[in-house]
Design an enzyme around this catalytic site. Structure first.
Site, mmCIF file in Angstrom:
data_model
loop_
_atom_site.group_PDB
_atom_site.id
_atom_site.type_symbol
_atom_site.label_atom_id
_atom_site.label_comp_id
_atom_site.label_asym_id
_atom_site.label_seq_id
_atom_site.Cartn_x
_atom_site.Cartn_y
_atom_site.Cartn_z
ATOM 1 N N LYS A 139 0.837 -1.213 0.000
ATOM 2 C CA LYS A 139 0.000 0.000 0.000
ATOM 3 C C LYS A 139 0.868 1.259 0.000
ATOM 4 O O LYS A 139 0.530 2.261 -0.609
ATOM 5 C CB LYS A 139 -0.971 -0.017 1.183
ATOM 6 N N LYS A 171 -4.347 -10.820 -5.733
ATOM 7 C CA LYS A 171 -5.615 -11.224 -5.114
ATOM 8 C C LYS A 171 -6.748 -10.296 -5.537
ATOM 9 O O LYS A 171 -6.505 -9.130 -5.875
ATOM 10 C CB LYS A 171 -5.483 -11.264 -3.586
ATOM 11 N N LYS A 196 -10.941 -4.866 -3.654
ATOM 12 C CA LYS A 196 -11.940 -3.863 -4.017
ATOM 13 C C LYS A 196 -11.331 -2.559 -4.492
ATOM 14 O O LYS A 196 -12.008 -1.738 -5.105
ATOM 15 C CB LYS A 196 -12.952 -3.644 -2.889
HETATM 16 N N1 AQP Z 1 -9.120 -12.051 -2.657
HETATM 17 C C1 AQP Z 1 -9.424 -12.494 -1.458
HETATM 18 N N2 AQP Z 1 -9.537 -13.818 -1.220
HETATM 19 C C2 AQP Z 1 -9.850 -14.297 0.017
HETATM 20 N N3 AQP Z 1 -10.077 -13.470 1.075
HETATM 21 C C3 AQP Z 1 -9.973 -12.134 0.884
HETATM 22 N N4 AQP Z 1 -10.141 -11.072 1.697
HETATM 23 C C4 AQP Z 1 -9.932 -9.931 1.007
HETATM 24 N N5 AQP Z 1 -9.636 -10.216 -0.270
HETATM 25 C C5 AQP Z 1 -9.650 -11.585 -0.380
HETATM 26 C C6 AQP Z 1 -10.497 -11.184 3.095
HETATM 27 O O1 AQP Z 1 -11.579 -10.302 3.353
HETATM 28 C C7 AQP Z 1 -11.429 -9.783 4.669
HETATM 29 C C8 AQP Z 1 -11.527 -8.306 4.700
HETATM 30 O O2 AQP Z 1 -10.615 -7.634 3.895
HETATM 31 P P1 AQP Z 1 -10.535 -6.043 3.956
HETATM 32 O O3 AQP Z 1 -11.470 -5.420 3.031
HETATM 33 O O4 AQP Z 1 -10.628 -5.537 5.332
HETATM 34 O O5 AQP Z 1 -9.122 -5.769 3.501
HETATM 35 P P2 AQP Z 1 -8.359 -6.292 2.309
HETATM 36 O O6 AQP Z 1 -7.831 -7.653 2.602
HETATM 37 O O7 AQP Z 1 -7.339 -5.235 2.037
HETATM 38 O O8 AQP Z 1 -9.436 -6.403 1.157
HETATM 39 P P3 AQP Z 1 -9.411 -5.706 -0.214
HETATM 40 O O9 AQP Z 1 -10.595 -6.041 -1.006
HETATM 41 O O10 AQP Z 1 -8.095 -5.985 -0.857
HETATM 42 O O11 AQP Z 1 -9.546 -4.212 0.200
HETATM 43 P P4 AQP Z 1 -8.731 -2.966 -0.244
HETATM 44 O O12 AQP Z 1 -8.682 -3.039 -1.744
HETATM 45 O O13 AQP Z 1 -9.553 -1.832 0.272
HETATM 46 O O14 AQP Z 1 -7.388 -3.074 0.391
HETATM 47 C C9 AQP Z 1 -10.074 -10.283 5.202
HETATM 48 O O15 AQP Z 1 -10.307 -11.402 6.029
HETATM 49 C C10 AQP Z 1 -9.350 -10.683 3.972
HETATM 50 O O16 AQP Z 1 -8.399 -11.709 4.222
#
Ligand code: AQP
Length: 330
Positions: free
Chosen positions: A116, A198, A201
């Site tokens: 990030k 991965k 969002k």
């Molecule tokens: N691709 C994924 N596969 C499996 N699990 C996932 N998680 C996120 N992406 C995947 C799980 O969802 C939970 C919450 O994630 P978060 O939104 O708090 O943060 P993140 O992991 O940073 O998710 P994003 O979508 O990638 O968000 P942004 O883009 O905002 O950083 C966690 O349990 C995570 O493991």
């Protein structure tokens, strides 16, 4: 699969946009299964969401969107404590205290921070660096045994364990040492446009399926998903892009891997994609209907979150009091 029982569970998701299939299959689906025979706390981690640039007008909307998604996916507020992190001040207070026990070197090694920070450059900030310490506080305040998360979060859970052990050694037994609880087969759902990244969002819209995507959008996104050139459809012999599509299919179907391979092996990528879009649409439809219903009643959602915060505050403030006493601050 044998589900744990009698455990304390905590997990959360950032209200940083629409939730996607990765969030659902990696986290929320397990949360729902675990709420029946355990003591479960599920939060909306808004204080984590502000560590990257965000829109302050949209944040309150995203918080309610996330709450409605939790409930639509099956979280039941009579079984789970559903709340917003910033409604429980003990989270940030404990994070400060735990920060004094966290070596800088450990935080500098965190993959999510490095990724990030690379993206943000000039806007990188202390909050982003300290994010894993706040996450440790989220977990330790409730004396969680298990933290159901996707694979990307295991490094943060390891750090939480280290912080808890360090605290217990220095100040006496105070924290339960938590463990990550990963789903089988779906702990890392990959991006539809890049099977090495991965699903996320904050990525391109076409790279993820939002839980609120209309059927047409789902069909379009799956149709344009990247695949390898070889037409082989196999959990072991296909390349990572096709394996990712198969894993999503598996998560929504009741079939075994051999049965899925047999069903989809003729027809190439086109049949796989059409069948996958169908099964996703079918499974998201009830969630989407409930979501629309729940999201239209903000008063009711806020009531659920207020009740959740009251319960969470009670538990969290007890742990915080104990910690301050142990550290000589009470
Ligand atoms: N691709 C994924 N596969 C499996 N699990 C996932 N998680 C996120 N992406 C995947 C799980 O969802 C939970 C919450 O994630 P978060 O939104 O708090 O943060 P993140 O992991 O940073 O998710 P994003 O979508 O990638 O968000 P942004 O883009 O905002 O950083 C966690 O349990 C995570 O493991």
């Amino acid at each position: 699969m044998n589900l744990p029982s009698g455990q304390t569970i905590l997990s959360g998701i950032q209200p940083s946009g629409v939730l996607h299939l990765g969030n659902y299959l990696g986290a929320i689906k397990q949360w729902v299964a675990l709420q029946d025979n355990n003591t479960a706390y599920y939060c909306i981690v808004d204080e984590h969401a502000i560590t990257v640039p965000y829109d302050k007008e949209k944040l309150p909307e995203y918080i309610l969107d996330t709450a409605a998604t939790y409930l639509a996916a099956g979280l039941d507020p009579t079984k789970s404590t559903v709340f917003v992190q910033s409604h429980v001040p003990a989270h940030t207070e404990l994070a400060w205290l735990l920060g004094t026990l966290t070596p800088l070197g450990e935080l500098k090694r965190m993959t999510q921070f490095k990724e990030k920070e690379n993206k943000q450059q000039a806007e990188s900030n202390l909050g982003l660096f300290a994010y894993p310490v706040l996450q440790a506080a989220d977990i330790l305040l409730y004396q969680a045994d298990l933290v159901p998360v996707g694979e990307d979060q295991t490094q943060h859970i390891e750090l939480t364990r280290d912080i808890a052990k360090r605290f217990n050694n220095k100040f006496g037994e105070s924290f339960t040492i938590p463990k990550a609880y990963l789903p089988e087969g779906t702990s890392r759902i990959m991006s539809l446009s890049d099977p090495t990244a991965k699903m996320s969002k904050s990525d391109l819209d076409k790279s993820y399926i939002a839980l609120t995507d209309e059927p047409d959008a789902i069909r379009q996104k799956i149709k344009s998903a990247v695949t390898e050139t070889e037409p082989v459809i196999s959990f072991t012999k296909s390349g990572p892009a096709v394996q990712n599509l198969l894993q999503i299919y598996e998560a929504f179907s009741q079939l075994s891997r051999p049965a899925i391979e047999e069903k989809l092996s003729t027809g190439g990528h086109q049949k796989l994609k059409e069948s996958l879009a169908d099964i996703i649409i079918e499974h998201l439809q009830p969630l989407q209907e409930k979501y629309a219903d729940l999201r239209s009643d903000e008063t009711a959602l806020k009531k659920v979150l207020a009740a959740g915060a009251a319960k969470a505050n009670e538990v969290a403030s007890k742990t915080l009091h104990l910690v301050k006493e142990k550290m000589g601050l009470a």
